[in-house]
Write a protein that holds these residues in place. Structure first.
Motif, PDB file in Angstrom:
ATOM      1  N   SER A  69       0.830  -1.208   0.000  1.00 20.77           N
ATOM      2  CA  SER A  69       0.000   0.000   0.000  1.00 20.77           C
ATOM      3  C   SER A  69       0.865   1.259   0.000  1.00 20.77           C
ATOM      4  O   SER A  69       0.612   2.199  -0.755  1.00 20.77           O
ATOM      5  CB  SER A  69      -0.925  -0.012   1.215  1.00 20.77           C
ATOM      6  OG  SER A  69      -1.689   1.166   1.252  1.00 20.77           O
ATOM      7  N   ALA A  70       1.911   1.273   0.826  1.00 17.36           N
ATOM      8  CA  ALA A  70       2.796   2.435   0.886  1.00 17.36           C
ATOM      9  C   ALA A  70       3.533   2.636  -0.432  1.00 17.36           C
ATOM     10  O   ALA A  70       3.701   3.779  -0.894  1.00 17.36           O
ATOM     11  CB  ALA A  70       3.802   2.267   2.027  1.00 17.36           C
ATOM     12  N   ALA A  71       3.956   1.555  -1.069  1.00 17.12           N
ATOM     13  CA  ALA A  71       4.671   1.660  -2.336  1.00 17.12           C
ATOM     14  C   ALA A  71       3.768   2.200  -3.443  1.00 17.12           C
ATOM     15  O   ALA A  71       4.171   3.076  -4.209  1.00 17.12           O
ATOM     16  CB  ALA A  71       5.240   0.301  -2.731  1.00 17.12           C
ATOM     17  N   VAL A  72       2.546   1.690  -3.519  1.00 16.94           N
ATOM     18  CA  VAL A  72       1.621   2.141  -4.561  1.00 16.94           C
ATOM     19  C   VAL A  72       1.230   3.602  -4.323  1.00 16.94           C
ATOM     20  O   VAL A  72       1.123   4.388  -5.266  1.00 16.94           O
ATOM     21  CB  VAL A  72       0.392   1.216  -4.648  1.00 16.94           C
ATOM     22  CG1 VAL A  72      -0.666   1.779  -5.571  1.00 16.94           C
ATOM     23  CG2 VAL A  72       0.815  -0.172  -5.122  1.00 16.94           C
ATOM     24  N   GLN A  73       1.044   3.989  -3.070  1.00 14.89           N
ATOM     25  CA  GLN A  73       0.739   5.387  -2.768  1.00 14.89           C
ATOM     26  C   GLN A  73       1.915   6.292  -3.099  1.00 14.89           C
ATOM     27  O   GLN A  73       1.724   7.418  -3.554  1.00 14.89           O
ATOM     28  CB  GLN A  73       0.353   5.557  -1.304  1.00 14.89           C
ATOM     29  CG  GLN A  73      -1.033   5.067  -0.994  1.00 14.89           C
ATOM     30  CD  GLN A  73      -1.382   5.245   0.476  1.00 14.89           C
ATOM     31  OE1 GLN A  73      -0.540   5.529   1.305  1.00 14.89           O
ATOM     32  NE2 GLN A  73      -2.655   5.046   0.788  1.00 14.89           N
ATOM     33  N   ALA A  74       3.140   5.817  -2.897  1.00 16.17           N
ATOM     34  CA  ALA A  74       4.325   6.627  -3.159  1.00 16.17           C
ATOM     35  C   ALA A  74       4.487   6.941  -4.644  1.00 16.17           C
ATOM     36  O   ALA A  74       4.920   8.038  -5.001  1.00 16.17           O
ATOM     37  CB  ALA A  74       5.572   5.931  -2.633  1.00 16.17           C
TER      38      ALA A  74
ATOM     39  N   ALA B  88      10.097   5.482 -10.174  1.00 13.92           N
ATOM     40  CA  ALA B  88       9.512   6.067  -8.961  1.00 13.92           C
ATOM     41  C   ALA B  88       9.503   5.056  -7.822  1.00 13.92           C
ATOM     42  O   ALA B  88       9.770   5.404  -6.664  1.00 13.92           O
ATOM     43  CB  ALA B  88       8.092   6.559  -9.260  1.00 13.92           C
ATOM     44  N   LEU B  89       9.221   3.798  -8.133  1.00 19.54           N
ATOM     45  CA  LEU B  89       9.218   2.759  -7.114  1.00 19.54           C
ATOM     46  C   LEU B  89      10.623   2.531  -6.566  1.00 19.54           C
ATOM     47  O   LEU B  89      10.807   2.369  -5.350  1.00 19.54           O
ATOM     48  CB  LEU B  89       8.654   1.454  -7.694  1.00 19.54           C
ATOM     49  CG  LEU B  89       8.465   0.301  -6.726  1.00 19.54           C
ATOM     50  CD1 LEU B  89       7.429   0.653  -5.664  1.00 19.54           C
ATOM     51  CD2 LEU B  89       8.046  -0.951  -7.489  1.00 19.54           C
ATOM     52  N   ALA B  90      11.631   2.535  -7.432  1.00 19.50           N
ATOM     53  CA  ALA B  90      13.016   2.366  -6.987  1.00 19.50           C
ATOM     54  C   ALA B  90      13.424   3.516  -6.060  1.00 19.50           C
ATOM     55  O   ALA B  90      14.104   3.295  -5.055  1.00 19.50           O
ATOM     56  CB  ALA B  90      13.949   2.281  -8.188  1.00 19.50           C
ATOM     57  N   ARG B  91      12.995   4.728  -6.378  1.00 18.80           N
ATOM     58  CA  ARG B  91      13.283   5.863  -5.487  1.00 18.80           C
ATOM     59  C   ARG B  91      12.582   5.689  -4.148  1.00 18.80           C
ATOM     60  O   ARG B  91      13.148   5.998  -3.103  1.00 18.80           O
ATOM     61  CB  ARG B  91      12.862   7.178  -6.141  1.00 18.80           C
ATOM     62  CG  ARG B  91      13.864   7.699  -7.137  1.00 18.80           C
ATOM     63  CD  ARG B  91      13.545   9.116  -7.580  1.00 18.80           C
ATOM     64  NE  ARG B  91      12.207   9.275  -8.111  1.00 18.80           N
ATOM     65  CZ  ARG B  91      11.838   8.964  -9.357  1.00 18.80           C
ATOM     66  NH1 ARG B  91      12.732   8.480 -10.190  1.00 18.80           N
ATOM     67  NH2 ARG B  91      10.608   9.145  -9.772  1.00 18.80           N
TER      68      ARG B  91
ATOM     69  N   SER C  26      22.622   4.420   0.750  1.00 17.83           N
ATOM     70  CA  SER C  26      21.897   4.491   2.031  1.00 17.83           C
ATOM     71  C   SER C  26      20.688   5.406   1.985  1.00 17.83           C
ATOM     72  O   SER C  26      20.368   6.072   2.964  1.00 17.83           O
ATOM     73  CB  SER C  26      22.833   4.944   3.147  1.00 17.83           C
ATOM     74  OG  SER C  26      23.903   4.055   3.262  1.00 17.83           O
ATOM     75  N   GLY C  27      20.034   5.483   0.849  1.00 20.78           N
ATOM     76  CA  GLY C  27      18.829   6.296   0.750  1.00 20.78           C
ATOM     77  C   GLY C  27      19.122   7.782   0.858  1.00 20.78           C
ATOM     78  O   GLY C  27      18.302   8.546   1.358  1.00 20.78           O
TER      79      GLY C  27
END
Length: 182
Positions: A104-109, A152-155, A163-164
């Motif tokens: 859910s968090a990934a799809v919202q991101a 966008a998902l990779a980001r 390290s993000g």
């Protein structure tokens, strides 16, 4: 006639710097098939970070038991542990609930515009021609949208940055020598 299995092993480095050996079957995943192809210019359609992010979404989707069921789930009758109840009386463990929250968090991101193609290709394993036909898109436009969605998902997952660091890059709008006064 069944497709021949082509198992590929690759090492994926996560945002925390740890590497994991991942195995996947190219005949099963449209994302893996697209990742093994090159564009007209000879370049990858999308990078390794984007592929790893798509496979991570697929893993969480599978762990979260989000795929459609076509048979009866008898495991709820045999379990005696405390678990959360889902729709239809299905029990869910904490791991399943955590995987669902990550999906859910990934799809919202990535947003609703790009989240749909991610779920269709990465999770429901639909091919791009099928997705384009269902959505009424022009032929071969799905590759561009999928590449943008995977980027966008990779980001979101922090891939491709040490390290993000991209998530922590912007802290204030001041000049480089700006310091708040006590």
């Amino acid at each position: 006639m069944t497709k021949p299995r082509r198992i590929v092993r690759t090492t994926v480095v996560g945002p925390d710097g740890h590497s994991t050996l991942v195995e996947f079957d190219l005949a099963e995943s449209p994302l893996a098939w697209l990742h093994s192809r090159r564009g007209k210019d000879g370049a990858d359609l999308f990078g390794d970070d984007a592929f790893a992010a798509g496979e991570r979404l697929r893993r969480d989707f599978t762990l979260g038991a989000l795929e459609a069921r076509t048979t009866m789930n008898w495991s709820s009758f045999a379990s005696g542990s405390e678990r959360r109840r889902g729709a239809g009386g299905t029990d869910f463990s904490d791991g399943v609930m955590a995987a669902r929250a990550r999906v859910s968090a990934a799809v919202q991101a990535v947003g609703p515009e790009l989240g749909g193609i991610l779920v269709d290709v990465c999770c429901f394993l639909k091919g791009l021609p099928e997705v384009e036909r269902e959505r009424g898109w022009p032929a071969r436009s799905g590759k561009l949208l999928l590449a943008a969605a995977l980027g966008a998902l990779a980001r979101h997952y922090g891939y491709g940055t040490p390290s993000g660091a991209a998530r922590r890059a912007l802290r204030h709008w001041g000049a480089p020598d700006y310091r708040p006064k006590p």
